[in-house]
Design an enzyme around this catalytic site. Sequence first.
Site, PDB file in Angstrom:
ATOM      1  N   GLU A 118      13.011  98.352 134.556  1.00  0.00           N
ATOM      2  CA  GLU A 118      13.656  98.052 135.906  1.00  0.00           C
ATOM      3  C   GLU A 118      14.526  96.588 135.584  1.00  0.00           C
ATOM      4  O   GLU A 118      15.572  96.368 136.405  1.00  0.00           O
ATOM      5  CB  GLU A 118      12.573  97.910 136.917  1.00  0.00           C
ATOM      6  CG  GLU A 118      12.126  99.490 137.310  1.00  0.00           C
ATOM      7  CD  GLU A 118      11.210  99.757 136.389  1.00  0.00           C
ATOM      8  OE1 GLU A 118      10.518  98.911 135.597  1.00  0.00           O
ATOM      9  OE2 GLU A 118      10.698 100.980 136.287  1.00  0.00           O
ATOM     10  N   PRO A 175       5.106 103.464 119.530  1.00  0.00           N
ATOM     11  CA  PRO A 175       4.246 103.882 120.609  1.00  0.00           C
ATOM     12  C   PRO A 175       4.584 103.029 121.901  1.00  0.00           C
ATOM     13  O   PRO A 175       5.188 101.690 121.840  1.00  0.00           O
ATOM     14  CB  PRO A 175       2.974 103.206 120.431  1.00  0.00           C
ATOM     15  CG  PRO A 175       3.043 102.237 119.071  1.00  0.00           C
ATOM     16  CD  PRO A 175       4.331 102.532 118.544  1.00  0.00           C
ATOM     17  N   ARG A 176       4.584 103.593 123.057  1.00  0.00           N
ATOM     18  CA  ARG A 176       4.979 102.937 124.234  1.00  0.00           C
ATOM     19  C   ARG A 176       3.924 101.614 124.716  1.00  0.00           C
ATOM     20  O   ARG A 176       4.376 100.603 124.880  1.00  0.00           O
ATOM     21  CB  ARG A 176       4.629 103.833 125.522  1.00  0.00           C
ATOM     22  CG  ARG A 176       5.052 103.338 126.718  1.00  0.00           C
ATOM     23  CD  ARG A 176       6.561 103.049 127.135  1.00  0.00           C
ATOM     24  NE  ARG A 176       6.807 102.603 128.334  1.00  0.00           N
ATOM     25  CZ  ARG A 176       7.878 102.431 128.880  1.00  0.00           C
ATOM     26  NH1 ARG A 176       8.962 102.267 127.851  1.00  0.00           N
ATOM     27  NH2 ARG A 176       7.999 101.917 130.176  1.00  0.00           N
ATOM     28  N   GLY A 178       9.950  94.765 122.516  1.00  0.00           N
ATOM     29  CA  GLY A 178      11.602  94.291 122.508  1.00  0.00           C
ATOM     30  C   GLY A 178      12.172  94.625 121.274  1.00  0.00           C
ATOM     31  O   GLY A 178      13.554  93.808 121.336  1.00  0.00           O
ATOM     32  N   GLU A 179      11.940  95.299 120.595  1.00  0.00           N
ATOM     33  CA  GLU A 179      12.907  95.827 119.444  1.00  0.00           C
ATOM     34  C   GLU A 179      13.221  97.099 119.128  1.00  0.00           C
ATOM     35  O   GLU A 179      13.621  97.711 117.982  1.00  0.00           O
ATOM     36  CB  GLU A 179      11.979  95.438 118.044  1.00  0.00           C
ATOM     37  CG  GLU A 179      11.852  93.901 117.955  1.00  0.00           C
ATOM     38  CD  GLU A 179      11.489  93.535 116.424  1.00  0.00           C
ATOM     39  OE1 GLU A 179      12.043  92.684 115.669  1.00  0.00           O
ATOM     40  OE2 GLU A 179      10.504  94.170 115.906  1.00  0.00           O
ATOM     41  N   PRO A 221      16.057 108.565 128.100  1.00  0.00           N
ATOM     42  CA  PRO A 221      16.738 109.010 127.097  1.00  0.00           C
ATOM     43  C   PRO A 221      18.319 108.380 126.910  1.00  0.00           C
ATOM     44  O   PRO A 221      18.852 108.596 125.790  1.00  0.00           O
ATOM     45  CB  PRO A 221      16.891 110.486 127.316  1.00  0.00           C
ATOM     46  CG  PRO A 221      17.230 110.493 128.825  1.00  0.00           C
ATOM     47  CD  PRO A 221      16.288 109.546 129.433  1.00  0.00           C
ATOM     48  N   LEU A 222      18.582 107.409 127.844  1.00  0.00           N
ATOM     49  CA  LEU A 222      19.854 107.043 127.697  1.00  0.00           C
ATOM     50  C   LEU A 222      20.234 105.883 126.719  1.00  0.00           C
ATOM     51  O   LEU A 222      21.254 105.860 126.177  1.00  0.00           O
ATOM     52  CB  LEU A 222      20.341 106.306 129.015  1.00  0.00           C
ATOM     53  CG  LEU A 222      20.436 107.300 130.338  1.00  0.00           C
ATOM     54  CD1 LEU A 222      20.571 106.579 131.554  1.00  0.00           C
ATOM     55  CD2 LEU A 222      21.319 108.285 129.923  1.00  0.00           C
TER      56      LEU A 222
END
Length: 436
Positions: free
Chosen positions: A68, A271-272, A313-314, A339-340
């Site tokens: 966000e 992984p998230r 952040g990568e 997915p963008l």
Amino acid sequence: MSERWARAFLSTYSLAGSLAYPVIGTYVAWRSHKGKEDPVRRRERYGRAGFARPEGPLIWFHAASVGETLAVGPLIECILDYGINVVLTTGTVTSAKVADERFGHRIIHQYVPLDLKPAVSRFLDHWQPDLAIIAESEIWPMTIIELGNRRVPQVLVNGRLSDRSFQSWKKRAFLAEALFENLAHVVAQSELDGERFAALGARPVTVSGNLKVDTPPPPADERELYMLQRQIGWRPTWAAVSTHEGEETIAAEVHMRVRGRHPGLLTIIVPRHPERATALAEEFAAQGLNVARRSTGDRITSDVDILLGDTIGEMGLYLRLTEIAFVGRSLVGEGGQNPLEPAMLQTAVLAGRNVQNFRDSYQRLIDRGGAKLVRDGDMLAGAVNFLLLNETIRRKMIAAGMATVEEMRGALAITLKALDPFIQPLIVKSRLKGAQ
């Protein structure tokens, strides 16, 4: 909404539990960010400001987490260009870091106050925002009520309602209407989201598209990218990104099934939640797979099977190492992930069928030929194998994905137009202050 209604409203959801997504209830509000904020700045969670309020007009932006924060980035840039002060609240340390890297001292960052009346009142007493702009689906009842009581216009931008959230709100339609009537405007991501907000009592509603499409692709350190590309060399690659528990196991199984047909195959798993990386590395090792962890600087030698992207952040770096990306929280998890970004970074997009939270984006990508949904691990292995074997089709998917992203751009302009009646008086106020 009266104070009595507010208490009843919060009591109802505190007893009933959360509405899943968005989260509702004061206890849930605390739990949702517990352990994710900076302990040194914990006072901010109780509405205690870390800075003095600047003079002149001020807009309060709220963006829950990294996605966000990135989505509203271009919108905040436009506001700053108008000479209006910005306070940005987020809920996690990671999003705070992203905000600092993106804006530095041009904005004031605070951790979002708990959705408790004393915390929210203390926050609003100090900052006295002229306008509140909330990103996506952060619906905090007490905050909305307090802003409404103070006659502060509040606009929801890039708004979306998941299937589960919408059904939960529908069961309590009278409460939803009493809450959403406090919103001065809702700018929704899709026609479906717009219809849902209108059905729950929001007025007016504008459909903009997804603000994330108007953001630049995630960056990558050129030096690090070059180094990793050199280490990987000629090897075929595919990636499983933003994965949730269980999907990493599926990705490892896909690797073992496909590598026989693609010598030297390297699988990139991101992984998230990177804190699970140690357990994942142990799991892969137990399966006889060699793992290189990004966080520890392991080299990607020729015998490495899996690059474990356990850093924050990568994503831009990892996606630039491949042309095939499976996007997680879609096979084992529920709702999907965005997915963008993979489409922007020239990858053929694969995902499971549980992509309800990004239904519009996936539908557009699928219709254009830029994405494909898979039923299970077997189907994912087949899709990865097929795309590795067929460069022409892979390139067509990549081109279709990029074309879809271009077609979807324009959300920022529509959002700014919807915000114009609220922003123009603040621009005048800012210029008058400057002239004085």
